[in-house]
Design an enzyme around this catalytic site. Structure first.
Site, mmCIF file in Angstrom:
data_model
loop_
_atom_site.group_PDB
_atom_site.id
_atom_site.type_symbol
_atom_site.label_atom_id
_atom_site.label_comp_id
_atom_site.label_asym_id
_atom_site.label_seq_id
_atom_site.Cartn_x
_atom_site.Cartn_y
_atom_site.Cartn_z
ATOM 1 C CB SER A 18 29.293 88.616 58.397
ATOM 2 O OG SER A 18 29.154 87.350 58.394
ATOM 3 C CE LYS A 71 28.439 84.748 60.415
ATOM 4 N NZ LYS A 71 28.616 85.353 58.913
ATOM 5 C CE1 TYR A 121 24.249 84.250 59.666
ATOM 6 C CE2 TYR A 121 23.264 82.605 58.085
ATOM 7 C CZ TYR A 121 24.662 83.708 58.394
ATOM 8 O OH TYR A 121 26.469 84.122 57.428
ATOM 9 C CE1 TYR A 123 32.899 87.226 58.567
ATOM 10 C CE2 TYR A 123 34.578 88.546 57.116
ATOM 11 C CZ TYR A 123 32.920 87.599 58.302
ATOM 12 O OH TYR A 123 31.843 88.460 57.494
ATOM 13 C CB VAL A 148 30.146 89.645 52.396
ATOM 14 C CG1 VAL A 148 30.886 88.728 52.479
ATOM 15 C CG2 VAL A 148 28.598 89.910 52.235
HETATM 16 N N1 GLN Z 1 24.634 86.242 53.831
HETATM 17 C C1 GLN Z 1 26.355 86.028 54.153
HETATM 18 C C2 GLN Z 1 26.134 84.474 54.091
HETATM 19 O O1 GLN Z 1 26.122 83.531 55.137
HETATM 20 C C3 GLN Z 1 26.788 87.109 55.012
HETATM 21 C C4 GLN Z 1 28.103 85.763 55.036
HETATM 22 C C5 GLN Z 1 29.373 87.585 55.865
HETATM 23 O O2 GLN Z 1 28.156 89.116 55.505
HETATM 24 N N2 GLN Z 1 30.238 87.382 55.484
HETATM 25 O O3 GLN Z 1 26.775 83.780 53.508
#
Ligand code: GLN
Length: 336
Positions: free
Chosen positions: A77, A80, A203, A255, A273
């Protein structure tokens, strides 16, 4: 420029911090994530369970690494941040705002709730928003857009060899049903327009680029310095766009823990994550942390605690009035 003595002191403080944080459990509710291998419970984790790294890069071009600073992990993430920056640079603020908001969602990163009033994802730091910013990235077809996305990550890190890790991408694509479902739902409501599989791949490929904590620190320092990479001197994002990105990181980067993070740590940050956290002290430094154990929000447990400690000890909270940025060198905590 710090003197060699100051540099030594900073390095020593960071080593002490790492030693102390390593002793903490990596995560109670822990979910661990290993690049390319997906999620698994802590009891099945290998040595990555214990990995811990912290790096700090300054806008003067200094960098300090402590712990496992050369361990590579997927951006997840964290990507992003850069997808949003690129979408803003490509289309401008208003066009991007019409497609993705800047409001904290209060929901998990993979939530299927959207801003129904404006018919757009709440913000670009949750999956739904990142699917939109990924779709928005300009380029010559899928390959061209993806190349531009990774090129921006390289420019931010000042590392030519950053690349998509194919094993990670494969594992992500094999477990992408929720993201696919999100994208189809969004397209049915007019929030996405293009080919869903292409957007998902775009993505997830950005999520699959491997970096180190040191890279994250430099990426953060580039945001701290108004979009200029202090190591290479390159303006990688327009100054105003860097400000936009940091604003959204402050309100939405962690988040559904973003409010608590702003309250406690008080600095723009983003987690992934894979256990990485990128934190920015505007005008001063970028911080990169790696520790794989995640809490219930999907944020690194020890990463959160080290960021909180740094912010507290150094008085870095954006609303703190007792900022003493020399404290890292002297070790004297700011007034509580
Ligand atoms: N690859 C993960 C997803 O889109 C990334 C999510 C994350 O790092 N929170 O589910």
């Amino acid at each position: 420029m710090p003197t060699p003595e100051i540099r030594r002191r900073i390095a020593r403080r960071l080593d002490e911090l790492v030693a102390r944080c390593r002793a903490e459990p990596p995560g109670s509710v822990a979910n661990l994530y290993a690049s390319g291998r997906g999620y698994y419970p802590p009891q099945e984790a290998g040595p990555e369970r214990e990995e811990f790294a912290i790096s700090v890069a300054t806008v003067d071009g200094e960098r300090y690494d402590a712990g496992d600073a050369d361990v590579a992990f997927a951006l997840q993430s964290l990507s992003k941040v850069f997808a949003y920056g690129l979408a803003l640079a490509d289309h401008g603020r208003d066009a991007v705002l019409s497609r993705v908001g800047v409001e904290p969602s209060g929901d998990a990163f993979n939530s299927l709730r959207f801003d129904e009033r404006h018919l757009r994802p709440y913000n670009p730091m949750v999956n739904a928003g990142a699917l939109v910013t990924s779709e928005l990235i300009a380029g010559d077809g899928q390959a061209g857009a993806l190349e531009r996305a990774v090129a921006l990550q390289r420019a931010f890190a000042g590392r030519e060899d950053l690349a998509v890790d194919e094993a990670t991408l494969e594992a992500e694509m094999a477990t992408a049903d929720r993201n696919r479902g999100t994208a189809y739902l969004m397209r049915s409501a007019g929030m996405l327009h293009g080919d869903v599989d292409a957007t998902i791949e775009r993505y997830l490929a950005q999520c699959s680029v491997h970096v180190t904590a040191g890279d994250l620190a430099v990426m953060g320092a580039s945001l701290a310095d108004g979009g200029r990479n202090p190591m290479t001197g390159e303006q990688v994002l327009p100054r105003r766009r860097a400000r936009d990105v940091l604003s959204v990181m402050l309100t939405c980067g962690m988040y559904d823990y973003a409010g608590h993070w702003a309250f406690d740590v008080g600095l723009p940050a983003k987690s992934g994550v894979s256990g990485g956290i990128l934190m920015v002290v505007p005008g001063k430094v970028g911080v990169g942390v790696l520790s794989r154990g995640l809490d219930a929000y999907g944020n690194s447990v020890r990463g959160t605690s080290v960021c909180r400690e740094l912010s507290d000890r150094l008085g870095l909270h954006v609303f703190a009035t007792e900022a003493e940025d020399a404290v890292l060198a002297t070790g004297e905590p700011a007034e509580g």
